[in-house]
Write an enzyme that holds these catalytic residues in place. Structure first.
Site, PDB file in Angstrom:
ATOM      1  N   HIS A  28      19.427  24.181  10.049  1.00  0.00           N
ATOM      2  CA  HIS A  28      20.108  24.874  10.089  1.00  0.00           C
ATOM      3  C   HIS A  28      20.634  24.687   8.296  1.00  0.00           C
ATOM      4  O   HIS A  28      20.195  23.832   7.910  1.00  0.00           O
ATOM      5  CB  HIS A  28      21.290  24.953  10.686  1.00  0.00           C
ATOM      6  CG  HIS A  28      21.547  25.266  12.402  1.00  0.00           C
ATOM      7  ND1 HIS A  28      22.376  25.048  13.632  1.00  0.00           N
ATOM      8  CD2 HIS A  28      20.193  25.620  13.265  1.00  0.00           C
ATOM      9  CE1 HIS A  28      22.028  25.233  14.806  1.00  0.00           C
ATOM     10  NE2 HIS A  28      20.660  25.884  14.596  1.00  0.00           N
ATOM     11  N   GLU A  78      23.244  24.137   7.245  1.00  0.00           N
ATOM     12  CA  GLU A  78      23.864  22.827   7.189  1.00  0.00           C
ATOM     13  C   GLU A  78      22.519  21.476   6.786  1.00  0.00           C
ATOM     14  O   GLU A  78      22.838  20.893   6.023  1.00  0.00           O
ATOM     15  CB  GLU A  78      24.856  22.384   7.856  1.00  0.00           C
ATOM     16  CG  GLU A  78      26.328  23.584   8.228  1.00  0.00           C
ATOM     17  CD  GLU A  78      25.938  24.171   8.899  1.00  0.00           C
ATOM     18  OE1 GLU A  78      27.150  25.030   9.085  1.00  0.00           O
ATOM     19  OE2 GLU A  78      24.660  25.261   9.546  1.00  0.00           O
ATOM     20  N   SER A  87      30.837  28.432  11.332  1.00  0.00           N
ATOM     21  CA  SER A  87      31.283  27.174  11.837  1.00  0.00           C
ATOM     22  C   SER A  87      30.438  26.500  12.494  1.00  0.00           C
ATOM     23  O   SER A  87      29.818  26.489  13.139  1.00  0.00           O
ATOM     24  CB  SER A  87      32.677  27.463  12.883  1.00  0.00           C
ATOM     25  OG  SER A  87      33.134  26.492  13.591  1.00  0.00           O
ATOM     26  N   CYS A 111      27.475  24.443  14.577  1.00  0.00           N
ATOM     27  CA  CYS A 111      27.524  24.126  15.581  1.00  0.00           C
ATOM     28  C   CYS A 111      27.116  22.069  16.422  1.00  0.00           C
ATOM     29  O   CYS A 111      27.659  21.487  15.102  1.00  0.00           O
ATOM     30  CB  CYS A 111      25.449  24.352  16.113  1.00  0.00           C
ATOM     31  SG  CYS A 111      24.637  23.388  15.132  1.00  0.00           S
ATOM     32  N   CYS A 151      25.111  20.157  13.573  1.00  0.00           N
ATOM     33  CA  CYS A 151      25.262  19.722  12.449  1.00  0.00           C
ATOM     34  C   CYS A 151      26.795  19.162  12.159  1.00  0.00           C
ATOM     35  O   CYS A 151      26.987  18.698  11.263  1.00  0.00           O
ATOM     36  CB  CYS A 151      25.332  21.684  11.420  1.00  0.00           C
ATOM     37  SG  CYS A 151      24.136  22.476  11.709  1.00  0.00           S
TER      38      CYS A 151
END
Length: 157
Positions: free
Chosen positions: A58, A60, A85, A87, A90
């Site tokens: 992802h 991040e 936002s 998950c 992350c």
């Protein structure tokens, strides 16, 4: 919590947004992030699950990976800027390394584990950036199967 950021902070957010656009241009999911320590970007990344055939890259996670191995005391003074936002994965990584502050581009298209992050003392600033909201909404509309895969949602058979 929504807030107005300083010009420098908006500059860091725009770097995360550039990462998201880079991911989209590569045929991936448009989520980007940068990790900032002492007014410098020390890690940047974008969602590369599709590009790399990865289960975990992802935006991040890619930014953390690209920051490299750092002492815990560094992470404890970082701000994570992310276009979406975070998950559960992350958020968990952010909590593991005690990231104290996360700037979130938007949480309309997806609201991650913000309640958990806040319960652990993480300061969340949500921008509701219209460009980011529209980019994600368009991607989700055009690629619902890829999106559902990315957030761990699978259609029932």
């Amino acid at each position: 919590m929504s807030a107005t950021l300083l010009a420098e902070e908006m500059g860091f957010y725009h770097e995360a947004l550039k990462e998201a656009k880079k991911g989209l241009a590569e045929g991936g999911i448009p989520i980007g992030a940068v990790l900032v320590y002492e007014h410098k970007i020390i890690g940047r990344g974008h969602n590369r699950r599709i590009q790399k055939g990865s289960a975990i890259l992802h935006g991040e996670m890619d930014a953390f990976e690209n920051a490299g191995r750092l002492p815990a005391k560094i992470y404890q003074h970082c701000t994570l800027y992310t276009t979406l936002s975070p998950c559960a994965m992350c958020s968990g990584t952010s909590m593991l390394y005690n990231i104290p502050r996360i700037i979130i581009g938007e949480n309309i298209n997806f609201k991650g584990d913000e309640v958990l992050l806040a319960s652990r003392g993480v300061q969340l600033i949500i921008l509701q950036d219209q460009q980011t909201i529209q980019m994600m909404a368009n991607f989700i509309k055009e690629n619902p199967m890829l999106w559902n895969e990315d957030i761990g949602v699978y259609p029932s058979t």
